[in-house]
Motif scaffolding. Structure first.
Motif, PDB file in Angstrom:
ATOM      1  N   ASN A  87      75.868  77.911 100.061  1.00  0.00           N
ATOM      2  CA  ASN A  87      77.306  77.913 100.282  1.00  0.00           C
ATOM      3  C   ASN A  87      78.018  76.985  99.315  1.00  0.00           C
ATOM      4  OD1 ASN A  87      79.874  78.060 101.285  1.00  0.00           O
ATOM      5  ND2 ASN A  87      79.395  77.161 103.279  1.00  0.00           N
ATOM      6  N   PRO A  88      78.564  77.547  98.252  1.00  0.00           N
ATOM      7  CA  PRO A  88      78.721  78.976  97.993  1.00  0.00           C
ATOM      8  C   PRO A  88      77.700  79.544  96.992  1.00  0.00           C
ATOM      9  CG  PRO A  88      80.176  77.756  96.547  1.00  0.00           C
ATOM     10  CD  PRO A  88      79.380  76.734  97.321  1.00  0.00           C
ATOM     11  N   ASP A 132      75.284  75.671  95.635  1.00  0.00           N
ATOM     12  CA  ASP A 132      74.944  74.654  96.635  1.00  0.00           C
ATOM     13  C   ASP A 132      73.844  75.246  97.513  1.00  0.00           C
ATOM     14  OD1 ASP A 132      74.934  72.347  98.153  1.00  0.00           O
ATOM     15  OD2 ASP A 132      76.730  72.851  99.325  1.00  0.00           O
TER      16      ASP A 132
HETATM   17 MG    MG Z   1      78.726  73.674  99.713  1.00  0.00          MG
END
Ligand code: MG
Ligand code: ADP
Length: 233
Positions: A211-212, A224
């Motif tokens: 994410n993302p 991430d």
């Molecule tokens: Mg993140």
């Protein structure tokens, strides 16, 4: 994959560091930014020799979950001087003071694109479950997400994307970038497919959060990554 999981186990950790989680994702075929880890300022010049601008600097600490909320992410850095300034700012950041920093992650910025979220969890009954959603407010406010039990086939991944209420933004609604559906399907397969991360981990991974994942016209890049391992019995 086993060596990364084993290293965490040996150290008594159930939480992988961001570089470990990204290395695991890369082994499963996901695209991740090129990166280097730094302990301090004197390592910046060397690290930058292998990377191209613009850069991102992130603070690393096992207790730090939302890095940007704590001032631990700086984007659009162009050169060594800006990286140094960002590193010093993080060292002086009051919201980071409560965390014991393990160092810094310096990485290349992914090109502009749509922010997508790919998640994984372990269900006691069904085993690995994969989740897909559009990033930002789509996930947080509208809970616009799709789930499937693993392993998924490409057609399942395509349906997961199509089922999202916000799917039209991926096709460039409102003048945005057109996201590559096939790159996104590849990324979902790398997580939830028969040969994907979750199935291969066989229950070792209880929580996965990419994410993302930034999706542009050609690529899907996990910028991430958070992985939680099953606690030792
Ligand atoms: Mg993140
Ligand atoms: P956290 O979720 O812990 O706050 P992230 O690593 O997700 O930190 O970074 C925060 C935001 O910064 C991301 O949601 C993304 O928009 C942007 N970002 C982070 N890393 C990159 C990168 N390598 N390339 C482009 N954008 C990035």
């Amino acid at each position: 994959m086993q060596s990364i999981l084993q290293a965490a186990r040996t150290a008594g950790r159930t939480m992988l560091s961001e570089p470990e989680a990204k290395a695991l994702a890369a082994q499963a075929g996901l695209r991740v930014p090129r990166s280097a880890t730094l302990r301090g300022e004197d390592e910046i010049e060397d690290a930058l020799r292998t990377l191209g601008p613009p850069f991102v600097l992130k603070a690393m600490a096992s207790t730090l979950v939302h890095k940007s909320d704590a001032g631990g992410v700086r984007l659009h850095l162009r050169d060594a001087a800006q990286v140094r300034e960002a590193l010093r700012a993080m060292r002086a950041e009051p919201r980071l003071a409560a965390h014991e920093l393990d160092g810094f992650l310096l990485e290349e910025m992914a090109p502009r694109g749509h922010e997508f979220v790919i998640g994984g969890s372990w269900h006691p009954h069904f085993g690995p479950v994969v989740m897909a959603g559009l990033g930002g407010i789509f996930v947080e406010v509208f809970a616009d997400v799709a789930f499937r039990i693993c392993p998924i086939e490409r057609i399942d991944a395509e349906e997961m994307i199509a089922e999202l209420r916000g799917a039209r933004v991926l096709d460039g609604a409102r003048g945005g970038v057109v996201a590559s559906r096939s790159a996104l399907v590849d990324a979902l397969m790398a997580v939830g497919g028969a040969d994907g991360l979750l199935s291969r981990a066989g229950g070792e991974i209880v929580e996965l959060d990419l994410n993302p994942v930034i999706v542009d016209a050609a690529h899907a890049t996990a910028v991430d990554a958070r992985v939680v391992l099953r606690a030792a019995a």
